[in-house]
Write an enzyme that holds these catalytic residues in place. Structure first.
Site, mmCIF file in Angstrom:
data_model
loop_
_atom_site.group_PDB
_atom_site.id
_atom_site.type_symbol
_atom_site.label_atom_id
_atom_site.label_comp_id
_atom_site.label_asym_id
_atom_site.label_seq_id
_atom_site.Cartn_x
_atom_site.Cartn_y
_atom_site.Cartn_z
ATOM 1 N N THR A 80 0.718 -1.152 -0.041
ATOM 2 C CA THR A 80 0.091 0.081 0.044
ATOM 3 C C THR A 80 0.644 1.303 0.101
ATOM 4 O OG1 THR A 80 -0.166 -0.217 2.378
ATOM 5 C CG2 THR A 80 -2.054 -1.103 1.333
ATOM 6 N N GLU B 282 -3.583 -5.411 -2.804
ATOM 7 C CA GLU B 282 -2.954 -4.470 -2.052
ATOM 8 C C GLU B 282 -2.452 -5.147 -0.551
ATOM 9 O OE1 GLU B 282 -1.522 -1.613 -2.546
ATOM 10 O OE2 GLU B 282 -2.526 -0.866 -4.526
HETATM 11 ZN ZN LIG Z 1 1.236 -0.920 -6.262
#
Ligand SMILES: [Zn+2]
Length: 225
Positions: free
Chosen positions: A28, A91
């Protein structure tokens, strides 16, 4: 596994006929997981991913897999561009190189592995198409970076890890990287750095030394086996 729904408005239909055949892993790169989750659900930011995995292993679903999420940006792999169309994006919470890069906890990696195995069971994604954001955007991105346990994931059947191989000559490095999938019109150290972040994490310096070149050949041996 338990997956918590946290819908993001930032998605589109996949283009007609686009099969999902890539899995792109990210970190992230924000101060906290909560901040990342907020941004990935913010219509003004316009970005998203299909899933977010917290450091404690909690998994959030932001975008349904059949929709196109907005995680890859300008991207290239194996001659294709605009890779959001045919990929799933995950993510993984970590402050990243900008905010204090740190190891990915075991609980988080366990959840990443379980999530990825489920994704791979649902879509025809070749092992060579399980990639880092830094693989598909080497001039812009570093994530998920050299602390990410790609070797451990490969041992579970998620992506590939190089076989032992002899180092090919130095002048072949760029061509080898192209065969793996990288775009080849960037400075060689940029490409080598991206390769090392994924497949030679103990040394990320952009130098195609013998061990780095051996790993390029060893990865191609797995790809072309
Ligand atoms: Zn990325």
């Amino acid at each position: 596994m338990r997956i918590h729904d946290r819908p993001s408005p930032n998605h589109d239909p996949r283009p007609e006929g686009a099969a999902v055949d890539m899995l792109v892993l990210h970190y992230t790169g924000m101060r906290s997981g909560a901040a990342a989750l907020e941004r990935l659900r913010d219509p003004a930011a316009g970005v998203s991913a299909h899933y977010l995995v917290e450091e404690d292993g909690t998994v959030f679903r932001l975008v349904p897999e059949e929709r196109r999420a907005r995680h890859a940006g300008l991207s290239h792999w194996r001659g294709r561009e605009g890779l959001n169309a045919g990929s799933i994006g995950v993510e993984i919470v970590n402050p990243g190189h900008e905010w204090g890069y740190r190891p990915f906890p075991a609980l988080q990696m366990g959840a990443v592995a379980e999530l990825c195995l489920g994704i791979l069971a649902r879509h025809p994604i070749p092992a060579r198409n399980v990639v880092a954001h830094s693989d598909i955007a080497p001039d812009r991105k570093q994530d998920p970076g050299e602390l990410f346990d790609w070797e451990g994931l490969a041992a579970l059947g998620i992506g590939l890890w190089p076989a032992p191989a002899a180092p090919p000559p130095e002048e072949e490095a760029r061509a080898l990287l192209g065969r793996i999938g990288y775009r080849t019109d960037l400075p060689l150290p940029v490409l080598v750095t991206a390769f090392q972040r994924h497949w030679r994490p103990a040394r990320v310096d952009g130098v195609a030394d013998a061990e780095t070149r051996a790993r390029m050949a060893g990865l191609l041996a797995r790809i072309e086996a």
